[in-house]
Scaffold this active site. Structure first.
Site, PDB file in Angstrom:
ATOM      1  N   GLN A 132       0.975  -1.203   0.102  1.00 18.32           N
ATOM      2  CA  GLN A 132       0.084  -0.006   0.063  1.00 18.32           C
ATOM      3  C   GLN A 132       0.784   1.258   0.019  1.00 18.32           C
ATOM      4  O   GLN A 132       0.407   2.375   0.640  1.00 18.32           O
ATOM      5  CB  GLN A 132      -0.937  -0.193   1.198  1.00 18.32           C
ATOM      6  CG  GLN A 132      -1.976  -0.913   0.748  1.00 18.32           C
ATOM      7  CD  GLN A 132      -3.228  -0.896   1.772  1.00 18.32           C
ATOM      8  OE1 GLN A 132      -3.098  -0.389   3.024  1.00 18.32           O
ATOM      9  NE2 GLN A 132      -4.553  -1.507   1.143  1.00 18.32           N
ATOM     10  N   LYS A 181       3.871   6.053   9.018  1.00 20.88           N
ATOM     11  CA  LYS A 181       3.277   5.656  10.072  1.00 20.88           C
ATOM     12  C   LYS A 181       4.237   5.595  11.340  1.00 20.88           C
ATOM     13  O   LYS A 181       3.737   5.753  12.468  1.00 20.88           O
ATOM     14  CB  LYS A 181       3.009   3.958   9.730  1.00 20.88           C
ATOM     15  CG  LYS A 181       2.075   3.083  10.778  1.00 20.88           C
ATOM     16  CD  LYS A 181       1.675   1.896  10.309  1.00 20.88           C
ATOM     17  CE  LYS A 181       0.626   1.299  11.305  1.00 20.88           C
ATOM     18  NZ  LYS A 181       0.557   0.048  10.799  1.00 20.88           N
TER      19      LYS A 181
END
Ligand SMILES: Cc1ncc(C[n+]2csc(CCOP(=O)(O)OP(=O)(O)O)c2C)c(N)n1
Lengths: 600, 172
Positions: A132, A181
């Site tokens: 992703q 992240k």
């Protein structure tokens, strides 16, 4: 410290020395709260899990779960356009980010302030084709006003604050913050910045030079055939600008027209209102532009849908162009006088200087007499029908039934959008939400959801086409989940009507792929989503059907069956001059030359 | 029948100071491609002591209205500090550097050396059958030098693109 109540926000804080460090995710939420954000439209995924966990543990920001990220972007646009506050979006990396691209391009074209936070893979994985991973800053670079990739949680607070400043100031637009992240998890100190610390040179000019304003007053005071050509900039400048526009029109006595994006800034009930101009504008608006000796452009951009053929555009006029974006001035149409500044501020100065000088204007009677002559053409008239519901008539009936409620109207894209612009009258700004620049089918339903979230007590109606509504149909579930009483009023002509109309006019009615085959039963579909579904099939049932829609205190989808082959007129064909307007279907020829075919 | 029309163009040298941040070059170059503007040459390097500011020199061409648009479009990019149209501003100096490899023996070799001297090109590498010349100057000088070298065995060229600055004591 024994006896202290637990951290109210539930935020996990690390203490290093005396300074409290927070995770990137908590810094983001803290910064959003400091910026007054109340609602975020989003959809979770792997790369934003730390942020979703932080959201879970707080109560200050409300998250609205859409059903596809594209819906989140349009919902944020609808929220922004109807409230004047920036819309906020939160999506995951990769497909989450690519799904919002249409909304970004849409917001860029229509100058809508939204801030989109996208998750990204951890910094050490960037560039490795990780799961992703998408190059979000690369993909969105040219469909945002600005974008950021955050690599250090210590910079996150400043970036978030600057992103909101950039999105909402100058010419508003979309800003993307791509947040890896690991940066969401790592900790740093957050301090609310007092000013823009990153791009100190970003300072949009809001006030125009006084000498230029004086020149504008002089030109305006001398004009025999002036016209105020207004655009979305007046709405973006805030409600005060719409009031100033009314005052400016009053003191100058000039007629007022507007682009699609500017509808509502000037009341449609005013004697000075000529209606919308451009491709599907009124005869009087386009003729007045053509014959004016002075055009005062207030926050519009001489878009090709407005000017028609450039070398035939308003041949005898001087043009004053007011825009907050310098690049809009002289982009397509040369201005005799360009004023860079916020259109509200400029109007304020114009009015002040006009009043101080009270210029002896030429008599505008002859000008208004001409305009009355054009008005007498009644260019928005349409053939009546007893058998079929004429779509224009349906819009007018909807307006009659709802006008006292001052509804917020959103649209999809196509004939229904133009009919709504022509036949639904607006008296106030921020009530008309439509995708103008990009022309995005699928905009209307999510925009209505965003508008309803921002205006819980308002009547919000999406005027839709049966083809467009299917583009973001999944958002019906969002309305159901949050009990949003939005109304979707489908003008169902069983065709991608606008495409069919062009094929009729340009390609001898060769209707290539423009029939809406295999349509769902919209009433059953509504019920499947927990909505009320209604069908209106003949003119006699129209008013009753609308009343039934309005009486229901929840979301309603109306399948209004309208005349299948109605065309939207008046129309200036692509690349034609304002004076070559087609008023009615009889004037239409079947085939156009290649020059015309090459234009959109 | 339909044909694509084109307009007469002017050459302009623009000096753009920008925040030295990731993606800035892509932002600027991409804006040119996205809007169909032309880039003949682009050079960039950071120019301040703290490395916070880069200076980009772009040589572009277009009709006057397009040049005006290019400047306005550059100006609205958030990280752009300042755009100066050096061509519009007046006298300025433009320089670029080229490394030019020429192969050959005998007369060609001698002629290449002779011409290099005329153009004040320095020999920075040599073998028995080749030279690499370093030449600096305005773009026309370099073009002319390359034209001559083509006749005496030019095999490879590397050019830096134009760096430019206004004449006089003022800083822009
Ligand atoms: C995403 C997207 N794809 C394609 C188009 C091109 N397009 C413009 S109008 C239109 C037809 C719309 O049909 P419908 O929603 O039924 O509205 P109508 O014109 O019949 O009122 C199409 C396909 C578009 N504007 N947006």
């Amino acid at each position: 410290m024994i006896g202290e109540p637990p951290n109210p926000g539930g935020l996990v804080c690390k203490v290093s020395g005396m300074i409290v460090e927070k995770s990137g995710a908590d810094i983001l939420i803290e910064a959003l709260c400091d910026l007054g954000v109340e609602v975020v439209f989003g959809y979770p995924g792997g790369a934003v899990l730390p942020i979703y966990d932080a959201l879970f543990q707080q109560k200050r920001i409300r998250h609205v779960l859409v059903r596809q990220e594209g819906g989140a972007a349009h919902a944020a646009e609808g929220y922004a356009r109807s409230t004047g506050k920036p819309g906020v979006v939160l999506v995951t990396s990769g497909p989450g980010a690519t799904n919002v691209v249409t909304g970004l391009a849409d917001a860029l074209m229509d100058s809508i302030p939204i801030v989109v936070i996208t998750g990204q893979v951890a910094t050490h994985l960037i560039g490795t084709d990780a799961f992703q991973e998408a190059d979000t800053v690369g993909i969105t670079r040219h469909c945002t006003k600005h974008n950021y990739l955050v690599k250090d949680p210590a910079k996150l607070g400043d970036i978030v604050h600057e992103a909101f400043h950039i999105a909402t100031s100058g010419r508003p637009g979309p800003v993307v913050i791509d947040l890896p992240k690991d940066v969401q998890v790592a900790t740093a100190v957050y301090r609310r910045p007092s000013e823009t610390t990153l791009h100190k040179n970003y300072k949009p000019q809001v006030k125009a030079e006084t000498a230029l304003i004086e020149q504008a007053v002089e030109m305006l005071g001398r004009a025999e055939r002036p016209i105020l050509y207004t655009g979305g900039g007046v709405i973006n400048s805030g409600p005060a600008a719409s009031q100033l526009l009314r005052e400016l029109a009053r003191i100058t006595g000039a007629p007022v027209t507007s682009t699609l994006m500017g509808l509502g800034a000037f009341p449609a009930s005013s004697e000075q209102w000529l209606g919308m101009l451009g491709m599907h504008g009124t005869y009087e608006a386009n003729m007045a532009m053509n014959e004016a000796d002075l055009i005062l452009n207030l926050g519009a951009r001489f878009d090709d849908r407005v000017t028609g053929r450039l070398d035939a555009f308003s041949p005898r006029s001087k043009r004053i162009h007011v825009d907050i974006d310098r690049s809009s001035i002289n982009k397509t149409v040369r201005a005799d006088l360009g004023l860079v500044g916020d259109v509200g501020r400029v109007m304020e100065d114009l009015i002040r200087i006009w009043k101080a000088r009270s210029p002896t204007q030429p008599d505008l009677k002859a000008w208004w007499k001409k305009i009355e002559g054009w008005r007498d053409k009644k260019s928005l008239a349409f053939p009546p029908s007893k058998r079929e519901i004429m779509p224009q008539h349906a819009i007018r009936a909807l307006w009659e039934a709802t006008r006292i409620k001052k509804p917020i109207i959103t649209t999809e894209v196509g004939q229904h959008q133009m009919w709504a612009a022509q036949h639904f009258d607006f008296e106030q700004p921020n009530k008309w939400l439509t995708s103008g620049g990009l022309g995005t089918m699928g905009y209307g339903l999510p925009a209505a959801i965003g508008a309803q979230i921002g205006n819980p007590n308002a009547l919000v109606i999406d005027i839709a086409g049966e083809a467009s509504i299917l583009m973001n149909i999944q958002e019906m579930a969002t309305a159901t989940q949050y009990r949003l009483p939005v109304k979707v009023f489908i003008l169902n002509n069983e065709y991608m009507g606008m495409v069919r109309q062009w094929q009729e006019l340009t390609y001898s009615s060769r209707y290539s792929e423009s029939y809406s085959e295999a349509l769902p039963d919209f009433v059953a579909l509504a019920e499947a989503f927990g909505w009320k579904g209604l069908r209106i099939e003949n003119p006699d049932a129209l008013d009753g059907g609308i009343a039934e829609m309005l009486a229901h205190d929840g979301p309603v989808m109306v399948d209004c069956r309208v005349a299948k082959l109605a065309n939207c007129f008046p129309m200036i064909p692509s690349g034609a001059a304002h004076t070559d307007m087609i008023l009615q279907a009889e004037e239409v020829s079947g085939e156009m030359d290649d020059e015309a075919k090459a234009l959109v | 029948m339909m044909h694509i029309k084109t307009e007469l163009t002017e050459r302009h040298t623009l000096s753009i100071t920008v925040a030295n941040e990731p993606g800035i070059l892509a932002r600027i170059a991409g804006m040119f491609t996205a809007r169909g503007y032309n880039i003949s040459s682009l050079t960039v390097a950071d120019v301040t002591e703290d490395h916070a500011v880069s200076r980009i020199t772009i040589v572009t061409a277009g009709p006057p209205g397009v040049i005006e648009q290019i400047i306005a479009q550059l100006d609205r990019l958030v990280p752009v500090h300042r755009v100066v149209d050096l061509t519009e501003l007046g006298p300025h100096v433009e320089r670029e550097l080229a490394l030019v490899k020429v192969q050959g023996t005998g007369d060609h070799r001698i002629e290449a050396l002779r011409l290099a001297e005329v153009y004040r090109a320095r020999v920075v590498d040599a073998t028995t059958s080749s030279f690499v010349f370093e030449v600096t100057g305005g773009p026309e000088k370099i073009d002319k030098f390359l034209e001559l070298m083509r006749e005496v065995g030019l095999v490879e060229v590397a050019r830096t693109g134009v760096a430019a600055i206004a004449r006089g004591k003022e800083a822009v």
